[in-house]
Enzyme design. Structure first.
Site, PDB file in Angstrom:
ATOM      1  CG  ASP A 448      15.918   8.123-158.417  1.00 32.23           C
ATOM      2  OD1 ASP A 448      16.661   8.632-157.561  1.00 32.23           O
ATOM      3  OD2 ASP A 448      14.703   7.925-158.231  1.00 32.23           O
ATOM      4  CG  ASP A 515      12.223  12.191-153.399  1.00 29.70           C
ATOM      5  OD1 ASP A 515      12.374  12.612-154.559  1.00 29.70           O
ATOM      6  OD2 ASP A 515      12.519  11.034-153.047  1.00 29.70           O
TER       7      ASP A 515
HETATM    8  C1  DGJ Z   1      13.134   8.859-155.805  1.00 31.53           C
HETATM    9  C2  DGJ Z   1      12.946  10.094-156.635  1.00 31.53           C
HETATM   10  O1  DGJ Z   1      13.518  11.195-156.024  1.00 31.53           O
HETATM   11  C3  DGJ Z   1      11.459  10.277-156.885  1.00 31.53           C
HETATM   12  O2  DGJ Z   1      11.223  11.482-157.559  1.00 31.53           O
HETATM   13  C4  DGJ Z   1      10.964   9.102-157.670  1.00 31.53           C
HETATM   14  O3  DGJ Z   1      11.593   9.076-158.917  1.00 31.53           O
HETATM   15  C5  DGJ Z   1      11.238   7.825-156.899  1.00 31.53           C
HETATM   16  N1  DGJ Z   1      12.617   7.713-156.522  1.00 31.53           N
HETATM   17  C6  DGJ Z   1      10.856   6.624-157.747  1.00 31.53           C
HETATM   18  O4  DGJ Z   1      11.254   5.444-157.186  1.00 31.53           O
END
Ligand code: DGJ
Length: 692
Positions: A448, A515
């Site tokens: 990420d 997200d």
């Molecule tokens: C952003 C990601 O896109 C989410 O799926 C998740 O992993 C969060 N970060 C966690 O901080």
């Protein structure tokens, strides 16, 4: 037939893909001039194009009709420079001398050297199926300031009209497709964020305003770069359309060191004569065949605990969720953020990559073993490029972050960016990642990246390098991890789809596209994602209703049918799902496993545009197998929706659906399928057809 042909008398090169040609030549001053990009031409036909001249020359314009292959200052050039340098004495105009060409490993390399200064330029062209990959490299014996080093510039043949298609978006609203007439002037699309960005993805499609989903000429290009970038499209008063693109954004410059080879990322170009649908299918084929590390694999069904637990992860909760996910048929369990250091929220612990002792008293091993005992693979969330100021790492190494002397260090999501352009920082990251994967038997990483760059300086280093070398280091670490752990699979993520590009797809197996897991929004997001990137790389979870982000409610089957159009995953709070929901979910997971090869490896046909119609449908075809998803978002009662016609089938073929009914291809092509989508709220269906 050779794919690259050369006409030495006219100093012209012709590249042929199965359905297009690309040609350029050197002019009298050894300047590479674009000749043709479009329908197939022979070498002698391309020479005829090169002989044409623009009748409307003036002393205020570039003479002739041909644009440069890599526009640079020098002579009568007034457009957007793809290459801009400053020599130490202040000279910036470039004058080339041709230094020969070679075809090495299937790549055409044309070499030019500056007539006075010790700068060498190589233009690289490589054919990959229908795609022409282009990039540039530079070398010098003395320091040279590089103000702009684009990968390539592209020119359209003259057409009546010009239209630009690209994406526009934001966090949780990625890849919105915008198709608008191209204004006369210069249109710049860019990311200054250090990632390819949620706001605009690094690709463009150009057409004359006459292409449709199923017909017409489309020229498209996509940049294989995961950091800041710039593409500028120029549309002149006289109707010429040219664009140039590469890494970095305005006011970022670099110092070319003596003896160093400066190589740009690939800027890939594709000409298609069968509309936007054909364009997308060709990009998908290219990504599968030439970009993805393991295109032959089927991606497993992930369960990811982020939306179920948020920060509240511990061994007991995760073990219970893993058991519930296994019962539904999940094949990979991923523990998300919150498992390490003091990371019980987003304010502390980022950078301290050892399991939190209160949450995992015996370390990660018991959870990894429990997941493996269920027959699932184990995956872990990481964010290696970041640090919370409240962390042991930052306390020990405050100088490791991007920063500038005498300036604030702006935090976003309470975090700062580690400077991976520094070899010591990149080595540190590689070492702990390598150890983590090796020691714990980790099968999958979700990599990420959750904030944009600010104050991207490097006291003691060369600041401009940060924008390039940070990304190169991310790419390199991903490559090393893959090489040293051949069974490791990786998901690319940057707060959802903030870093989706051909560069990251070459080093990861799938992308967390957004997200936003609300199925209604996701239809639009997935529509945009699929313009260039294939469904087999697009991870999509089924989560709870009401959706935690948008608050909208949608039936479980609708949520599943939308996620099943990519790489299906699960992300709901399963212990809160009813027995009926769990039963329905298990049977939809089982159905997905049956249709997965067609969805992940098949050809995608978009049957309706979600921006124009409440009823959207996509179709996948793999050999004689067909899968069609229909999604109807809430609409006015009794408003008729047009049933989309199927495409890509044999008119004389006969197709049996899952209920045993046989349909003639000609009927499906001219009238579509008769699906029942009752009411006016959310409704969906999946139809499977097998050619008999
Ligand atoms: C952003 C990601 O896109 C989410 O799926 C998740 O992993 C969060 N970060 C966690 O901080």
């Amino acid at each position: 037939m050779s794919l690259v042909e050369h006409d030495p008398a006219n100093r012209l090169w012709l590249l042929r893909t199965p359905e297009s040609s690309y040609a350029f030549r050197l002019d009298a001053g050894d300047r590479p001039r674009h000749v043709h990009w479009g329908p197939p031409l022979t070498l002698s036909q391309a020479t005829q194009v090169a002989a044409r001249r623009n009748p409307a020359d003036s002393s205020f314009d570039e003479p002739g009709d041909e644009r440069q292959e890599l526009p640079a200052e020098g002579g009568a050039f007034f457009g957007v420079a793809a290459l801009a340098v400053r020599y130490e004495d202040g000279t910036s105009a470039l004058e080339w001398r041709y230094d020969g060409f070679a075809i090495e490993d299937g790549t055409l390399v044309v070499r030019l050297v500056d007539r006075h200064y010790p700068l060498e330029l190589s233009l690289h062209y490589r054919l990959r199926g229908d795609v022409v990959e282009r990039w540039t490299s530079l070398r010098a014996d003395q320091p040279v300031s590089l103000l702009r080093t684009d990968s390539a510039a592209w020119t359209l043949p003259r057409r009546e009209g010009a239209r630009l298609t690209r994406t526009s978006g934001a966090w949780s609203a990625e890849y919105g497709v915008l198709r608008e007439p191209l204004p006369v002037g210069e249109t710049t699309l860019t990311s200054r964020r250090g990632v390819s960005s949620h706001q605009v993805n690094p690709w463009v499609m150009l057409d004359a305003g006459d292409a449709t989903e199923t017909s017409g000429e489309v020229w498209s290009t996509a940049l294989a770069w995961s950091g800041s970038w710039r593409i500028t499209v120029e549309h002149t008063h006289t109707g010429r359309v040219t664009w140039t693109g590469g890494f970095g954004h305005e006011n970022v410059a670099w110092q070319l060191r003596p003896g160093e080879t400066w190589e740009t990322p690939v800027f890939a170009g594709l000409y298609a004569a069968d509309g936007f649908g054909g364009t997308s299918r060709r990009w998908h084929a290219y990504v599968r065949e030439f970009v993805q590390p393991h295109p032959e694999e089927l991606r497993p069904i992930v369960y990811n605990s982020w939306e179920a637990t948020g920060w509240d992860v511990d061994e007991r909760t995760e073990t219970e969720l893993a058991a519930a996910a296994a019962k539904l048929g999940a094949e990979l369990f991923v523990m998300d953020d919150g498992w390490f250091g003091a990371r019980t929220g987003d304010t502390a612990g980022l950078g301290d990559w050892t399991a939190n002792e209160q949450r995992f008293p015996a370390g990660l091993r018991p959870l990894v073993d429990a997941v493996h005992a269920h027959g699932m693979k184990f995956g872990l969330w990481i964010e290696p490029e970041m640090v919370n100021p409240d962390s042991d790492l930052y306390r020990a190494h405050p100088d490791w972050v991007l920063h500038m002397a005498n300036r604030e260090r702006t935090t976003l999501r309470n975090q700062l960016v580690l400077n991976f352009a520094r070899p010591d920082v990149a080595d540190w990251a590689h070492q702990w990642l390598d150890r983590l994967v090796g020691e714990h038997g980790i099968d999958y990483l979700k990599w990420d990246m959750n904030r944009a760059f600010t104050e991207a300086g490097w006291p003691g280093g060369e600041a401009g390098r940060v924008w390039v070398d940070h990304v190169r280091a991310v790419h390199r670490i991903l490559g090393r991890l893959r090489a040293d752990h051949p069974t490791l699979r990786i998901q690319g993520c940057a707060g959802g789809g903030g870093r989706t590009d051909l560069g990251i797809l070459a080093r990861t197996d799938e992308i967390w596209a957004s997200d936003n897991t609300d199925a209604a929004d996701r239809i639009t997001i997935q529509h945009g994602y699929g313009q260039v990137y294939p469904a087999g790389t697009m991870s999509a979870w089924v989560t709870d209703s009401p959706n935690p982000t948008t608050g909208r409610e949608a039936p479980l089957s609708f949520r599943f049918h939308v996620a099943m159009a990519g790489v299906l995953g699960l992300g709901g709070d399963l212990p809160r799902w009813s027995a009926a929901e769990l039963g329905e979910a298990a049977s939809l997971v089982a159905l997905y496993k049956e249709i997965r090869p067609v969805v992940q490896h098949g050809e995608l046909y978009r049957l309706a545009d979600p921006a124009k119609s409440a009823l959207t449908a996509v179709q996948y075809v793999l050999a004689g197998e067909v899968v069609v998803f229909f999604w109807r978002r809430p609409t006015e009662f009794a408003r008729p929706v047009t049933p989309p016609r199927l495409v890509g089938l044999a008119p004389a073929g006969r197709y049996r659906d899952q209920d045993g009914v046989v349909h003639d291809g000609a009927v499906l092509l001219s009238h579509g399928l008769d699906v029942d989508l009752p009411g006016s709220g959310y409704a969906s269906a999946v139809v499977r057809l097998t050619r008999v």
